[in-house]
Design a protein around this motif. Structure first.
Motif, mmCIF file in Angstrom:
data_model
loop_
_atom_site.group_PDB
_atom_site.id
_atom_site.type_symbol
_atom_site.label_atom_id
_atom_site.label_comp_id
_atom_site.label_asym_id
_atom_site.label_seq_id
_atom_site.Cartn_x
_atom_site.Cartn_y
_atom_site.Cartn_z
ATOM 1 N N VAL A 190 70.292 8.830 -49.356
ATOM 2 C CA VAL A 190 71.581 8.167 -49.143
ATOM 3 C C VAL A 190 72.030 7.600 -50.486
ATOM 4 C CG1 VAL A 190 72.764 6.338 -47.871
ATOM 5 C CG2 VAL A 190 70.824 7.519 -46.825
ATOM 6 N N ILE A 191 73.335 7.702 -50.784
ATOM 7 C CA ILE A 191 73.863 7.046 -51.984
ATOM 8 C C ILE A 191 74.953 6.076 -51.555
ATOM 9 C CG2 ILE A 191 75.003 7.343 -54.210
ATOM 10 C CD1 ILE A 191 73.866 10.133 -54.343
ATOM 11 N N LEU A 192 74.764 4.814 -51.912
ATOM 12 C CA LEU A 192 75.756 3.795 -51.596
ATOM 13 C C LEU A 192 76.609 3.558 -52.829
ATOM 14 C CD1 LEU A 192 73.333 1.243 -49.893
ATOM 15 C CD2 LEU A 192 74.577 3.121 -48.823
ATOM 16 N N MET A 193 77.925 3.525 -52.642
ATOM 17 C CA MET A 193 78.796 3.283 -53.794
ATOM 18 C C MET A 193 79.704 2.111 -53.469
ATOM 19 S SD MET A 193 79.830 7.058 -55.020
ATOM 20 C CE MET A 193 78.604 8.230 -55.545
ATOM 21 N N ASP A 194 79.581 1.067 -54.302
ATOM 22 C CA ASP A 194 80.356 -0.137 -54.066
ATOM 23 C C ASP A 194 81.554 -0.161 -55.005
ATOM 24 O OD1 ASP A 194 81.277 -2.589 -53.420
ATOM 25 O OD2 ASP A 194 79.417 -3.679 -53.829
ATOM 26 N N GLU A 195 82.690 0.290 -54.522
ATOM 27 C CA GLU A 195 83.911 0.392 -55.350
ATOM 28 C C GLU A 195 83.610 1.028 -56.706
ATOM 29 O OE1 GLU A 195 86.343 -3.118 -55.505
ATOM 30 O OE2 GLU A 195 85.277 -3.936 -53.795
ATOM 31 N N PRO A 196 83.111 2.241 -56.732
ATOM 32 C CA PRO A 196 82.623 2.821 -57.995
ATOM 33 C C PRO A 196 83.734 3.090 -58.993
ATOM 34 C CG PRO A 196 82.670 4.483 -56.295
ATOM 35 C CD PRO A 196 82.993 3.188 -55.619
ATOM 36 N N CYS A 197 84.982 3.087 -58.578
ATOM 37 C CA CYS A 197 86.057 3.461 -59.504
ATOM 38 C C CYS A 197 86.955 2.289 -59.863
ATOM 39 C CB CYS A 197 86.909 4.579 -58.907
ATOM 40 S SG CYS A 197 85.947 6.035 -58.524
ATOM 41 N N SER A 198 86.604 1.088 -59.391
ATOM 42 C CA SER A 198 87.562 -0.008 -59.575
ATOM 43 C C SER A 198 87.707 -0.413 -61.034
ATOM 44 C CB SER A 198 87.145 -1.210 -58.734
ATOM 45 O OG SER A 198 85.950 -1.746 -59.229
ATOM 46 N N ALA A 199 86.698 -0.065 -61.876
ATOM 47 C CA ALA A 199 86.819 -0.460 -63.281
ATOM 48 C C ALA A 199 87.248 0.719 -64.157
ATOM 49 C CB ALA A 199 85.493 -1.024 -63.773
ATOM 50 N N LEU A 200 87.711 1.802 -63.532
ATOM 51 C CA LEU A 200 87.973 3.023 -64.308
ATOM 52 C C LEU A 200 89.444 3.408 -64.292
ATOM 53 C CD1 LEU A 200 84.990 5.167 -63.024
ATOM 54 C CD2 LEU A 200 85.060 3.606 -64.961
ATOM 55 N N ASP A 201 89.842 4.183 -65.295
ATOM 56 C CA ASP A 201 91.230 4.652 -65.338
ATOM 57 C C ASP A 201 91.392 5.859 -64.402
ATOM 58 O OD1 ASP A 201 90.598 7.119 -66.531
ATOM 59 O OD2 ASP A 201 90.579 6.218 -68.522
ATOM 60 N N PRO A 202 92.638 6.277 -64.143
ATOM 61 C CA PRO A 202 92.877 7.333 -63.136
ATOM 62 C C PRO A 202 92.155 8.634 -63.437
ATOM 63 C CG PRO A 202 94.920 6.263 -63.724
ATOM 64 C CD PRO A 202 93.879 5.711 -64.641
ATOM 65 N N ILE A 203 92.028 8.998 -64.722
ATOM 66 C CA ILE A 203 91.385 10.275 -65.042
ATOM 67 C C ILE A 203 89.894 10.213 -64.737
ATOM 68 C CG2 ILE A 203 90.824 11.865 -66.917
ATOM 69 C CD1 ILE A 203 93.558 10.979 -68.143
ATOM 70 N N GLU A 214 81.318 16.890 -54.649
ATOM 71 C CA GLU A 214 80.223 17.837 -54.854
ATOM 72 C C GLU A 214 78.923 17.327 -54.254
ATOM 73 O OE1 GLU A 214 80.015 18.427 -59.067
ATOM 74 O OE2 GLU A 214 82.143 18.966 -59.126
ATOM 75 N N LEU A 215 78.678 16.020 -54.427
ATOM 76 C CA LEU A 215 77.406 15.437 -53.991
ATOM 77 C C LEU A 215 77.286 15.421 -52.467
ATOM 78 C CD1 LEU A 215 77.166 12.429 -56.454
ATOM 79 C CD2 LEU A 215 75.906 14.581 -56.541
ATOM 80 N N ARG A 216 78.417 15.462 -51.790
ATOM 81 C CA ARG A 216 78.450 15.392 -50.342
ATOM 82 C C ARG A 216 77.576 16.471 -49.695
ATOM 83 N NH1 ARG A 216 82.304 17.642 -46.738
ATOM 84 N NH2 ARG A 216 83.310 18.616 -48.514
ATOM 85 N N GLU A 217 77.442 17.621 -50.396
ATOM 86 C CA GLU A 217 76.658 18.718 -49.831
ATOM 87 C C GLU A 217 75.199 18.363 -49.666
ATOM 88 O OE1 GLU A 217 77.290 22.411 -51.679
ATOM 89 O OE2 GLU A 217 79.296 22.306 -50.797
ATOM 90 N N ARG A 218 74.706 17.479 -50.547
ATOM 91 C CA ARG A 218 73.274 17.213 -50.543
ATOM 92 C C ARG A 218 72.917 15.848 -49.977
ATOM 93 N NH1 ARG A 218 74.153 18.588 -55.826
ATOM 94 N NH2 ARG A 218 73.828 20.789 -56.337
ATOM 95 N N TYR A 219 73.856 14.902 -50.050
ATOM 96 C CA TYR A 219 73.491 13.524 -49.729
ATOM 97 C C TYR A 219 74.390 12.935 -48.652
ATOM 98 C CZ TYR A 219 71.460 14.121 -54.362
ATOM 99 O OH TYR A 219 70.774 14.597 -55.442
ATOM 100 N N CYS A 220 73.857 11.848 -48.059
ATOM 101 C CA CYS A 220 74.682 11.023 -47.193
ATOM 102 C C CYS A 220 75.293 9.955 -48.090
ATOM 103 C CB CYS A 220 73.790 10.391 -46.126
ATOM 104 S SG CYS A 220 74.491 8.952 -45.335
ATOM 105 N N ILE A 221 76.617 9.932 -48.188
ATOM 106 C CA ILE A 221 77.263 9.016 -49.132
ATOM 107 C C ILE A 221 78.089 7.988 -48.380
ATOM 108 C CG2 ILE A 221 78.967 8.851 -50.982
ATOM 109 C CD1 ILE A 221 78.047 11.611 -51.888
ATOM 110 N N VAL A 222 77.926 6.718 -48.769
ATOM 111 C CA VAL A 222 78.762 5.660 -48.208
ATOM 112 C C VAL A 222 79.501 5.021 -49.367
ATOM 113 C CG1 VAL A 222 78.838 3.598 -46.792
ATOM 114 C CG2 VAL A 222 76.973 5.236 -46.492
ATOM 115 N N ILE A 223 80.821 4.936 -49.260
ATOM 116 C CA ILE A 223 81.589 4.394 -50.369
ATOM 117 C C ILE A 223 82.477 3.256 -49.873
ATOM 118 C CG2 ILE A 223 83.288 6.262 -50.069
ATOM 119 C CD1 ILE A 223 83.926 5.982 -53.042
#
Lengths: 273, 468
Positions: A190-203, A214-223
């Motif tokens: 399982v991969i937990l992501m806590d607002e992983p993009c909040s500090a990043l620019d749009p690109i 891509e990772l969705r194929e292999r893992y259970c992802i919670v964002i």
């Protein structure tokens, strides 16, 4: 870069082919979380599917991050936090006495709001987890683990010539992908992501979103995300939290097109939050 | 008249007058500003109070500076004048004796109930000194009053609706703050300068290489000035102290910042910092009364073991080990407090990252927190070393006096600071190699601690992690 494009089209194809029955990876039953006297989460039950992205949305302070941190028992590291209820991963209770939270966390990776590479080289950042968990015997195997994690995180081409440079010297988006690679390196389920993009620019955000897909194929992802568009773009399931309660949970498409609860409706149309 | 002024306790008087002038000019400025603004403050660029501050500043400031300069240089000018008026035979005595002669005059004059000594020359010189002093004070006072008056006059002329008094006051405050910073720096330069020139005088009598490379130190007899045994003793004791302070300080800092509950931390941290507040002389008692005998009996016990030759350890009543141990305890708070701050400054997100990777607490500390905190920790250790090198009281009491080079920690050693104290206490004259050697030692000590501090600063700057 070619490899990435190919990966991406492949993902798109498999996305369409995805019609297999949903497997539940994590079952949460009647979770309450208290910070000292204050209750932050009220009786939440929900099932998180395997090999899919589940998004937690809701206004700030609604408890979505707190709930996320229950899944790898990160709340244990906070003195005043107390969690009740049961969480089953593949049917086993993760709060059971026989479960070592340290080992649990090697099965449940986590990516944080702010990129937090360790003050070490890029290589050592990735090798950190495999080393402490003894996942690689010998230097060569470790090299392979590092390369494979960096490839999966789409960072290999950018850093392969400077693996010994400090991880803190990368750009924000690269740092966040480094953190994702670091999480992947211990082969979590399982991969937990806590607002992983909040500090990043749009690109950089778009790059991470591609990666999540891509990772969705292999893992259970919670964002956990504040961006409704992001939830709609990357997730298959969406849970809407409000004031520590789970208001609504279901397929992302349905939540965004036909929410049952008026509060969900108000939130996703931007009327509050 | 001149005599009266020569006797007045003038400093306090001047202070009161300056303060009064400040108040008067403040109210004058404020009242005028209110009048200019015809009773309201809306049309004034700056509030009336600022006009008041401005007038007070321009009135008191220059006068205060004149009086300050007089306070610093006035007496030396008077003494120089008196010296030039003394008869030739006294002036021929040489700078030192002449200075002492004038010192006696100053002392005589300062005594209120002093009566004529009967020595005509001395009495005449005393009277002349009193008059010169009074004259110089009157000049300074007149200058100060003139400056204050001029300042007051021109300051009041500048007040108008559009006058930006607030900005001028800001400039004044900036200047005052600069002055304070400059005083600290100038004092440091002064200290270094006095050390340096006295050290030069020493090196004109004893060659530098003899001082730096000599291995015999017998300053009291004025025979040998080889400083190596002193450096050895200093570094030996500092090393022993760091052996105690570095691990205990660092590990307690790690415990306090990473493991202890907030409640425990809130009690223990102040207690630990209390150690830094204990006067070093108290530590000296502790070392002398308790630790030194303990070290001695332990050394004797060790000597009594089989296969250990008799007298293998010196087991002296005062020893480097006793001083080092206690000094180590003394500098624990320097290490722990600074390291604790540095460790706390490591972002929580880094710890979370390690925990989320499945690291245990000690793995997180060892592999993530400490590497991130390392530059700060090194700086803390270096500052502690320079503190240990400069520490005086504990070594004076518990380390001994013998200048020798021996790796045996139970032998008595002496340090640079101990020797400086021994050389400069009691009746001393600053004209022989024995006393001057203290300045040379002080100068070298200063250089060594300065180097340590500079390295510490550089380390911090160079390796400081840039957490956004």
């Amino acid at each position: 870069m070619d490899g990435n494009v190919e990966d991406f089209t492949e993902t798109a194809r498999s996305k369409q082919a995805q019609n297999m029955p949903e497997m539940t990876k994590v079952e949460c039953r009647n979770i309450d979380v208290f910070y000292g006297e204050k209750q932050a989460i009220f009786d939440i039950s929900l099932d998180i599917p395997d090999r899919a992205v589940t998004a937690f949305i809701g206004p700030s302070g609604c408890g979505k991050s707190t709930f996320l941190r229950c899944i790898n028992r990160m709340n244990d590291t906070i003195e005043s936090a107390r969690v009740t209820g049961q969480i089953f991963m593949d049917g086993a209770d993760i709060n059971d006495h026989s479960i070592d939270p340290v080992l649990l966390r090697s099965r449940v990776g986590m990516v944080f709001q702010k990129p937090n590479p360790f003050p070490k080289s890029i290589y050592d950042n990735i090798a950190y987890g495999p080393r402490i968990h003894g996942l690689a015997s010998g230097k060569q195997e470790l090299d392979e683990v590092v390369e494979s994690a960096l490839r999966k995180a789409g960072l290999w081409e950018e850093v392969k010539d400077r693996l010994l440079a400090p991880g803190t010297g990368l750009s924000g988006g690269q740092q966040q992908r480094l953190c994702i690679a670091r999480a992947i390196a211990v082969s979590p389920e399982v991969i937990l992501m806590d607002e992983p993009c909040s500090a990043l620019d749009p690109i950089a955000t778009a790059r991470i979103e591609e990666l999540i897909d891509e990772l969705r194929e292999r893992y259970c992802i919670v964002i956990v995300t504040h961006s409704m568009q992001q939830a709609a773009r990357v997730s298959q399931k969406t849970a809407f939290f409000h004031l520590g309660k789970l208001v609504e949970y279901g397929d992302t498409e349905r939540i965004f097109t036909n929410p049952e609860d008026s509060r969900t409706q108000d939130y996703i149309t931007g009327r509050f939050g | 008249m001149l005599e009266t002024f020569g006797h007045l306790p003038i400093a306090w008087l001047l202070f009161a007058v300056l303060a009064a002038a400040g108040f008067v000019s403040f109210y004058a400025g404020r009242t005028q500003a209110v009048a200019v603004g015809s009773g309201t403050t809306e049309r004034l660029n700056s509030q009336p109070n600022y006009h008041g501050y401005f007038v007070a500043m321009v009135t008191v400031g220059p006068a205060a500076i004149i009086l300050l300069l007089y306070g610093l240089f006035g007496e030396s000018l008077v003494r120089a004048q008196l010296a030039s008026e003394l008869p030739q035979r006294i002036r021929d005595l040489g700078a030192l004796e002449l200075g002492q002669y004038i010192d006696r005059i100053v002392e005589h004059v300062a005594r209120r109930d002093s009566v004529a000594t009967g020595n005509a020359l001395f009495d005449a010189a005393s009277d002349r000194y009193t008059n010169l002093l009074g004259f110089s004070r009157i000049i300074a006072l007149v200058l100060a009053i003139a400056a204050a008056g001029t300042g007051f006059y021109f300051a009041r002329r500048r007040l108008s609706l559009n006058f930006r008094a607030r900005a001028r006051v800001e400039d004044g405050i900036k200047f005052m703050l600069f002055l304070c910073a400059a005083i600290a720096i100038l004092t440091t330069i002064g200290i270094v300068g006095s050390l340096f020139f006295e050290a030069l005088r020493f090196f004109s009598r004893v060659p530098v290489h003899e001082f730096v490379f000599g291995t015999e130190w017998n300053a009291q007899t004025g025979a040998d000035f080889g400083a190596i045994p002193l450096f050895f003793g200093t570094f030996m004791i500092a090393f022993l102290a760091m052996l105690v302070a570095a691990p205990i300080g660092l590990l307690s800092a790690i415990y306090l910042s990473e493991y202890a509950s907030p409640r425990f931390r809130s009690i223990v941290k102040p207690v630990l910092e209390l150690l830094a507040g204990i006067p070093t002389v108290v530590y000296g008692f502790f070392a002398l009364q308790f630790v030194a005998p303990l070290v001695r009996s332990a050394a004797n016990g060790f000597n009594a073991l089989p296969f250990i030759p008799d007298g293998f350890l010196a087991a002296q009543p005062t020893s480097a080990l006793a001083a080092g141990l206690v000094m180590g305890i003394m500098i624990i708070p320097f290490v722990s407090s600074l390291s604790d701050d540095v460790i706390n400054a490591v972002p929580q997100t880094l710890r979370d990252g390690a925990y989320a990777m499945g690291a245990t607490r000690s793995e997180t500390v060892k592999q993530v927190v400490m590497p991130a905190a390392l530059p700060g920790v090194i700086a803390a250790l270096l500052l502690a070393v320079s503190r240990a090198i400069g520490e005086t009281m504990i070594v004076v009491m518990a380390a001994g006096q013998r200048a020798q080079i021996t790796p045996d920690p139970t032998a008595d050693l002496t340090t640079i600071t101990v020797q400086i104290v021994a050389l400069l206490t009691g009746d001393t004259e600053f004209d022989n190699a024995k006393t001057l050697s203290a300045f040379a030692l002080g100068f070298v000590l200063f250089i060594v601690t300065l180097i340590f501090n500079l390295i510490a600063l550089r380390v911090v700057q160079k390796y400081r992690e840039k957490y956004e």
